[in-house]
Design an enzyme around this catalytic site. Sequence first.
Site, PDB file in Angstrom:
ATOM      1  N   ARG A   1       0.842  -1.198   0.000  1.00  0.00           N
ATOM      2  CA  ARG A   1       0.000   0.000   0.000  1.00  0.00           C
ATOM      3  C   ARG A   1       0.879   1.251   0.000  1.00  0.00           C
ATOM      4  NH1 ARG A   1      -5.016   1.824  -1.333  1.00  0.00           N
ATOM      5  NH2 ARG A   1      -6.171   2.820   0.356  1.00  0.00           N
TER       6      ARG A   1
ATOM      7  N   THR B   1      -8.918   0.655  -9.903  1.00  0.00           N
ATOM      8  CA  THR B   1      -8.400  -0.561  -9.287  1.00  0.00           C
ATOM      9  C   THR B   1      -8.582  -1.737 -10.235  1.00  0.00           C
ATOM     10  OG1 THR B   1      -9.053   0.333  -7.130  1.00  0.00           O
ATOM     11  CG2 THR B   1      -8.572  -2.012  -7.197  1.00  0.00           C
TER      12      THR B   1
ATOM     13  N   THR C   1      -4.059  -0.953  -7.423  1.00  0.00           N
ATOM     14  CA  THR C   1      -4.828   0.279  -7.600  1.00  0.00           C
ATOM     15  C   THR C   1      -3.952   1.507  -7.797  1.00  0.00           C
ATOM     16  OG1 THR C   1      -6.562   1.643  -6.561  1.00  0.00           O
ATOM     17  CG2 THR C   1      -4.905   0.696  -5.106  1.00  0.00           C
TER      18      THR C   1
END
Length: 593
Positions: free
Chosen positions: A126, A413, A431
Amino acid sequence: MLSLSPRWRTLMGAGLIALSPLAAAAQTAPTTPAPATPTDIAPERGTGRATRTVDVATKHMVAAANPLAAEAGREILRAGGSAVDAAIAVQLVLNLVEPQSSGIGGGAFLLHYDAGTKAVASYDGRETAPAAAKPDRFIGPDGKPMDLRAAIVGGRSVGVPGTLKLLEHAHRQHGKLPWPKLFERAIALAENGFTVSPRLNGQLAQETHLKTDPAARAYFYQPDGTPWPVGHVLKNPDFAATLRAIAEKGSAAFYEGPMAADIAKAVTGHPTNPGDLTESDLKAYQVKERDPLCGSYRVFTLCGMGPPSSGGVAVLQMLTMLERKDIGAKRNDPAQVVHWFAEAGRLAYADRALYLGDPDFVKVPVKGLLDRAYLMNRAALIGETSMGKAQPGEPPYKETRAWGLADAAEHGTSHISVVDGQGNAVAMTTTIEDGFGSRIMVRGFLLNNELTDFAFTPTEGDKPVANRVEPGKRPRSSMAPTLVFHRDGSLVATVGSPGGSAIINYVGKTLIGLLDWGLDPQQAVDLANFGSRNGPTELELGTEAESWKSALEARGHTVKAVELTSGTQAIVVTANGLSGGADTRREGVAVGD
């Protein structure tokens, strides 16, 4: 049995994943003799959707959002590559052919299953907030939260990308082929060109901000400002050069040196909405190996992504609350199933909004949120009529601390599912947040706008919001890559979807289709979408779901028919081999041998 971390075994001992006494629904074996090809796909009458037969294979399979990307993955599998090798090749091509959704300028979560050891690994790639980020990042001069669109477009929204570091890290752990080999197909397509697809053309036609970036305008649009037409051969020599450098030098070519300098310059030098990402932020980025979040649904074990994603927690909460409902017997009473599903969704999304955030910054009470007794008490709130807006619960094991409500959703995404020839599997959701991300293009790829997944308001009253902006923090996500297993730890399926905060509902619906109704993966991903995100009950516009509106209103639901454009990919292991499905709402395919 699955190879589990000590923390997962602790959760099992606490009763979080005690197996249900209910029997699993029977699964139907695919009967289609050959994989689908583009000529098998035709518009579904009256919906504009395509119909597609289930894809089958006996050796290996890839399901991805674009045929060129899926074929790139299959080439790697044919060359003896692993599931991770194939996923890397798929991602690099998706960056090129589906740039609005994912790429090396974004972030991802990846689950990996090792068929030999039956171990599940979970990798967090992330994006992170820059070191200079502050909680009031998205508060305007008037003291109010910025308009979302104004916050998205420009450097302010750009987080430190994690996808490339994630791919490299996973390759070191699970790759078989040389790293440069995985780049060959994407480099060839970037240099020689690929045809603009109907979806990319349509997305560009609707987009209003991408043209403000000179590099993006020159690449995506004709001189008159209209998008390149369907079938136009689009070449990206800048991206080819970027990929060549990374193939030769590894991720260091991206996170350090001239490329990193160009990324930082594009972010901080944005003419109207500059950000504060630096070369030091890029160099400092690290992938996190986290324990997979595993629980049960009927006689199956499901493993998903834990925080900072809310997807795994919410999917497990919803299915646990639904476990005592005889969903298998209600296949022909969809309004009843949607009622149960929407009510469970309200409860899960209420908890998600209050408690979920980056576990390195907030104490997320995962154990309490998945406690079976807690969830049975929550399930008891599901009555014959809708509860309206649900309130968050009070899970056990929760530390006394300040929490705050906030919500955000990502839309740009994609999802990749792979099973290789040895039975290893990948579920990877990837994403750049909004369609076309921050609308900043650097060296042939787009940068994310992931920081708008943080809460814009850092406090609620005097309570700090769990998902507020902080330096180095990862924003909460809804991505829910999921692996499903039998009791003995053998693989059943790999599933996931794009779709912003609706990802949770898309994945939950698909799992019900597979596990309760015995649908093949193509049927399951193509089911009409439905659910509630603790607001109105949403039914997919233009599908049979709209006919359920009056029955749901009779149960007290406020119903809205809306576009629910999932992009779910699923591969299921059957007695006859691998069965794959790719969402016909997008351009994806499942291919294998």
